[in-house]
Design an enzyme around this catalytic site. Structure first.
Site, short mmCIF file in Angstrom:
data_model
loop_
_atom_site.label_atom_id
_atom_site.label_comp_id
_atom_site.label_asym_id
_atom_site.label_seq_id
_atom_site.Cartn_x
_atom_site.Cartn_y
_atom_site.Cartn_z
N CYS A 36 0.83 -1.20 0.00
CA CYS A 36 0.00 0.00 0.00
C CYS A 36 0.86 1.26 0.00
CB CYS A 36 -0.92 -0.02 1.22
SG CYS A 36 -1.92 1.46 1.37
N CYS A 63 -0.37 4.11 2.20
CA CYS A 63 -0.11 3.93 3.64
C CYS A 63 1.36 4.18 3.97
CB CYS A 63 -0.40 2.49 4.07
SG CYS A 63 -1.87 1.75 3.38
N ASP A 64 2.25 3.64 3.16
CA ASP A 64 3.65 3.55 3.57
C ASP A 64 4.62 4.39 2.75
OD1 ASP A 64 2.94 1.74 5.56
OD2 ASP A 64 3.03 0.06 4.19
#
Ligand code: NDP
Length: 311
Positions: free
Chosen positions: A136, A139-140
């Site tokens: 992701c 997200c990261d």
């Protein structure tokens, strides 16, 4: 088989499931929630969540899910270990089998079983989980500012993730197994025109290396029919974007799904075509796949369940 009757059954324990449980419990629906194979869902596999409103310092995925769980418990939601293994939604009350040993008869069901990112199946993906391997970028990606990353995949998701990461990282390699991209023309052009992105066609990632998290990837480049070249490429982050699989198999005979298996709901609502059965979170969302959007649809599903029971 043992049978239990419930007003509201929630299946799944990601942000959608727990949020549905909070709302359903506060509406006196006495919800029963089965947590599934991975209590807490996909977020328990990420590192920090920095884009969920209300956490200016960020929060770890596991902590957020623990907090959501406690919040649902506080209002009396009955949270249980167990996996839904079969479904009969042909008539109300709907029947869900848990662990092949118990049947729940439910007046309303909220399906919040999520989706699972696909991985290549390399041992190293597990070894470096949370240490440089991610599925992701939203997200990261932030953790890879000015670093070098690789994205695996040639579809729209891979191109989107690569473009997003190019805004943060110093260099993005897109590892594509075929000699072409499968993505839509516009996404292909975006990738090809981005000077930070280098597409490695006919490449496969076969392993990762590094003493402190990911420091590089072992690659195999196909050269013609039978020849290949193996080499290592230094990277700091390895992103998978080879598709997701929604966890909808047992519901497919009853609800509509798209060709990948995402549950189709009435636009703008979590209503499936089965009255009293709702779908929330990633199992019904091929587009956004965020914790906040999953939580929002979980809330909507609980409100819908409450209204359905009043009628
Ligand atoms: P896709 O199935 O479209 O693409 C998956 C990609 O991963 C393909 O390039 C595939 O390669 C590759 N792949 C699969 N397995 C492996 C493997 N084991 N090793 C290496 N590569 C692999 O999935 P997406 O998630 O990209 O997209 C899903 C759907 O969502 C699509 O319909 C897409 O159009 C849509 N979408 C739309 C967006 C938009 O419009 N903005 C954004 C994101 C998704 P190969 O081509 O060789 O099979």
């Amino acid at each position: 088989m043992e049978t239990e009757k419930v007003k509201c059954l929630i299946i799944g324990s990601g942000p959608a499931g727990y949020t549905a449980a909070i709302y359903a419990a506060r509406a006196n629906l006495s919800p029963v929630l089965y947590e599934g194979l991975q209590p807490g869902g996909q977020l328990t596999t990420t590192t920090d969540i920095e884009n969920f409103p209300g956490y200016p310092e960020g929060i770890s995925g596991t902590q957020m899910m623990e907090d959501l769980r406690k919040q649902a418990e506080r209002f009396g939601a009955d949270l249980r270990f167990g996996v839904a293994t079969a479904a009969d939604l042909s008539k109300s009350p709907y029947k869900i089998t848990i662990d092949e040993e118990k049947v729940i008869e439910a007046q309303t069901i909220i399906i919040a079983t999520g989706a699972a990112a696909k991985y290549l199946g390399l041992e190293d993906e597990k070894k470096y989980a949370g240490m440089g391997v991610s599925a992701c970028a939203t997200c990261d990606g932030f953790f890879y500012r000015k670093k070098v990353v690789a994205v695996v995949g040639g579809g729209d998701t891979a191109c989107e993730e690569a473009s997003y990461l190019a805004g943060l990282a110093s260099k993005v390699y897109l590892i594509v197994r075929k000699p072409f991209l499968r993505a839509s023309k516009i996404m292909q052009e975006r990738v090809m025109n981005n000077e930070k992105i280098e597409v490695l066609f006919e490449h496969n990632a076969v392993g990762l290396y590094g003493d402190n998290g990911v420091e590089g990837v072992h690659l195999v480049k196909r050269m013609g029919e039978s020849d290949e070249q193996r080499y290592d490429l230094a990277i700091d982050g390895f992103f998978l974007a080879i598709g997701h699989k929604p966890n909808s198999d047992i519901f497919k005979p009853y609800v509509d799904t798209d060709e990948t298996g995402y549950i189709l709901t009435e636009p703008g609502t979590p209503r499936t075509k089965v009255p009293g059965v709702f779908a929330a979170g990633d199992v019904a969302d091929p587009h956004y796949r965020q914790a906040i959007t999953a939580a929002a649809t979980g809330c909507m599903a609980a409100i819908e369940a409450e209204r359905f029971l009043l009628n």
